[in-house]
Design an enzyme around this catalytic site. Structure first.
Site, PDB file in Angstrom:
ATOM      1  N   ILE A 170       5.982  -3.017  -7.311  1.00  0.00           N
ATOM      2  CA  ILE A 170       6.562  -4.193  -7.684  1.00  0.00           C
ATOM      3  C   ILE A 170       5.769  -5.385  -7.094  1.00  0.00           C
ATOM      4  O   ILE A 170       5.573  -6.229  -7.940  1.00  0.00           O
ATOM      5  CB  ILE A 170       8.182  -4.201  -7.007  1.00  0.00           C
ATOM      6  CG1 ILE A 170       8.889  -3.098  -7.640  1.00  0.00           C
ATOM      7  CG2 ILE A 170       8.642  -5.681  -7.301  1.00  0.00           C
ATOM      8  CD1 ILE A 170      10.333  -3.082  -6.980  1.00  0.00           C
ATOM      9  N   THR A 248      13.780  -9.083  -2.889  1.00  0.00           N
ATOM     10  CA  THR A 248      14.322  -8.019  -3.889  1.00  0.00           C
ATOM     11  C   THR A 248      14.038  -6.444  -3.127  1.00  0.00           C
ATOM     12  O   THR A 248      13.889  -5.679  -4.021  1.00  0.00           O
ATOM     13  CB  THR A 248      13.582  -8.154  -5.087  1.00  0.00           C
ATOM     14  OG1 THR A 248      12.157  -8.100  -4.832  1.00  0.00           O
ATOM     15  CG2 THR A 248      14.106  -9.606  -5.559  1.00  0.00           C
ATOM     16  N   ARG A 250      14.558  -4.683   0.422  1.00  0.00           N
ATOM     17  CA  ARG A 250      15.778  -4.074   1.302  1.00  0.00           C
ATOM     18  C   ARG A 250      16.283  -4.984   2.327  1.00  0.00           C
ATOM     19  O   ARG A 250      15.564  -5.521   2.950  1.00  0.00           O
ATOM     20  CB  ARG A 250      15.092  -2.722   2.148  1.00  0.00           C
ATOM     21  CG  ARG A 250      14.838  -1.662   1.034  1.00  0.00           C
ATOM     22  CD  ARG A 250      16.088  -0.995   0.365  1.00  0.00           C
ATOM     23  NE  ARG A 250      16.019   0.224  -0.240  1.00  0.00           N
ATOM     24  CZ  ARG A 250      15.649   0.082  -1.565  1.00  0.00           C
ATOM     25  NH1 ARG A 250      15.651  -0.988  -2.293  1.00  0.00           N
ATOM     26  NH2 ARG A 250      15.588   1.078  -2.298  1.00  0.00           N
ATOM     27  N   ASP A 273      18.331 -10.797  -3.111  1.00  0.00           N
ATOM     28  CA  ASP A 273      19.307  -9.852  -4.124  1.00  0.00           C
ATOM     29  C   ASP A 273      19.363  -8.583  -3.211  1.00  0.00           C
ATOM     30  O   ASP A 273      20.405  -7.804  -3.582  1.00  0.00           O
ATOM     31  CB  ASP A 273      18.156  -9.116  -5.176  1.00  0.00           C
ATOM     32  CG  ASP A 273      18.866  -8.589  -6.096  1.00  0.00           C
ATOM     33  OD1 ASP A 273      19.938  -9.172  -6.529  1.00  0.00           O
ATOM     34  OD2 ASP A 273      18.559  -7.323  -6.788  1.00  0.00           O
ATOM     35  N   GLU A 278      24.861  -4.658   3.029  1.00  0.00           N
ATOM     36  CA  GLU A 278      24.616  -4.791   1.471  1.00  0.00           C
ATOM     37  C   GLU A 278      25.378  -5.772   0.795  1.00  0.00           C
ATOM     38  O   GLU A 278      25.268  -6.651   0.063  1.00  0.00           O
ATOM     39  CB  GLU A 278      24.630  -3.329   0.653  1.00  0.00           C
ATOM     40  CG  GLU A 278      24.285  -3.418  -0.680  1.00  0.00           C
ATOM     41  CD  GLU A 278      22.739  -3.939  -0.976  1.00  0.00           C
ATOM     42  OE1 GLU A 278      22.682  -5.048  -1.786  1.00  0.00           O
ATOM     43  OE2 GLU A 278      21.993  -3.394  -0.376  1.00  0.00           O
ATOM     44  N   HIS A 297      22.322  -7.532  -6.078  1.00  0.00           N
ATOM     45  CA  HIS A 297      21.658  -6.263  -6.339  1.00  0.00           C
ATOM     46  C   HIS A 297      21.340  -6.221  -7.825  1.00  0.00           C
ATOM     47  O   HIS A 297      21.590  -5.162  -8.371  1.00  0.00           O
ATOM     48  CB  HIS A 297      22.142  -5.248  -5.831  1.00  0.00           C
ATOM     49  CG  HIS A 297      21.193  -3.918  -5.564  1.00  0.00           C
ATOM     50  ND1 HIS A 297      21.175  -3.075  -4.768  1.00  0.00           N
ATOM     51  CD2 HIS A 297      20.099  -3.652  -6.264  1.00  0.00           C
ATOM     52  CE1 HIS A 297      20.423  -1.980  -4.958  1.00  0.00           C
ATOM     53  NE2 HIS A 297      19.508  -2.655  -5.512  1.00  0.00           N
ATOM     54  N   ALA A 299      18.379  -7.358  -9.552  1.00  0.00           N
ATOM     55  CA  ALA A 299      17.040  -7.345  -9.795  1.00  0.00           C
ATOM     56  C   ALA A 299      16.528  -6.231 -10.752  1.00  0.00           C
ATOM     57  O   ALA A 299      15.805  -6.362 -11.470  1.00  0.00           O
ATOM     58  CB  ALA A 299      16.284  -7.892  -8.740  1.00  0.00           C
TER      59      ALA A 299
END
Length: 339
Positions: A170, A248, A250, A273, A278, A297, A299
């Site tokens: 990424i 994006t 963790r 994101d 979480e 979440h 992305a």
């Protein structure tokens, strides 16, 4: 890599919901051409007696989100298994050391899943530089545009500095997508030499230097003990006033409490994101702050982007059936430092 037959016996292992989204008619036809499989059989429990016969003859597994762990006990039920192809990104949730001990080959669609994450990230970077979030909140509040360009403050993407943390799939894709823009890109990755960073089109930088110099910092490092709270209170304090942190990757990479303090003060901006936890508690100020864009979440691959994952996985199975090496193999020696 070789397969034992022209059309290996394949079993699907993932949640039924995910299977329904991944396997559209085009994917099913393509799979049927390369493997023998029952599209109506989706394994969610390797210990289920109803799937014992299918697992016993399976040479390949096509896995997805919701696949149970491939423990030694589970693999005992699959004596013919030779390979696992994952129609998603990380395989850490189900590929165990037992898989490597038994010599299984593994491939994933991580490269395909990197595409939408990188696209989301680049959009976040460009919006951050343009001051879109602040302008939208001000417009909503005042119901009128600011009086003249100067009222927007120091915004714009010309000559901005973007710090990329982690040359993952990424991270590399983000750097590639940023090339057409008038931006300076810094990269920190402890596994790359300075020359390798330059070859990617970025300027090498230490982590603290990157934090000090960047208008936007975007995180693409894996979740490891060494990366926990990589951006703690001390490193967040290095970011310039008005800088934006994009996560994006963790949530554990960032000290949520320290970041929240900076955001409440209004000194920094954030596009998140992923968070830790979480799902933030209902009372978290991050839900309401005007300098925070918080997304659940999203992305990664969603909607029609799942087709990209499915076709990438089928392409790997086609290579396997033809006796060719995988285009995107998962290797045990690098899995420990990947997402």
């Amino acid at each position: 890599m070789t397969s034992s037959s022209a059309r290996p016996r394949l079993v699907l292992a993932m949640s039924a919901e995910v299977c329904g989204e991944l396997l559209d008619p085009v994917v099913v036809r393509r799979l049927a051409a390369v493997a023998e499989f029952d599209p109506g059989l989706v394994v969610t429990d390797f210990a289920d007696p109803a799937v014992r016969e299918a697992l016993a003859g399976a040479e390949a597994l096509l896995t997805g989100w919701g696949c149970p762990p491939l423990t030694g006990e589970a693999l005992d039920r699959m004596p013919a298994l030779r390979t696992v192809v994952h129609a998603a990104g990380s395989v850490k949730h189900h590929v165990t050391t037992a898989c490597w001990e038994r010599g299984l080959t593994v491939a994933s669609a991580a490269a395909a899943n990197a595409v939408p994450v990188a696209e989301y990230t680049v959009a976040a970077i460009l919006f951050a530089g343009k001051g879109v979030l602040a302008a939208a909140h001000a417009y909503r509040r005042d119901r009128r545009p600011p009086a003249g360009p100067a009222a927007f403050g120091r915004v714009g993407n010309f000559g901005r500095t973007v710090g990329v943390v982690g040359a993952s799939r990424i991270g590399r894709r983000v750097i590639e997508l940023l090339r057409p823009f008038d931006l300076r890109v810094l990269l920190h990755d402890p596994y790359l030499t300075k020359d390798q960073v330059r070859e990617l089109g970025a300027e090498p930088a230490g982590l603290d230097e990157l934090a000090r110099r960047s208008d936007v910092v975007t995180l693409h490092a894996p979740e490891l003990p060494s990366t926990r709270h990589l951006f703690d209170a001390a490193r967040l304090a290095l970011l310039p006033d008005g800088a934006t942190l994009v996560n994006t990757a963790r949530g554990s990479l960032v000290d949520t409490e320290a970041l929240t303090a900076e955001l409440v003060r209004g000194r920094l901006h954030a596009v998140l994101d992923h968070t830790e936890p979480e799902v933030l508690p209902p009372g978290s100020p991050l839900y309401e702050l005007p300098n925070v864009l918080l997304t659940p979440h999203v992305a990664g691959s969603l909607g029609n982007e799942l087709s990209r994952l499915a076709h990438a996985a089928v392409a790997e199975l086609e290579r396997y059936a033809a006796g060719l090496p995988y285009a995107d193999p998962v290797r045990p020696e690098t899995l420990s430092r990947s997402a």
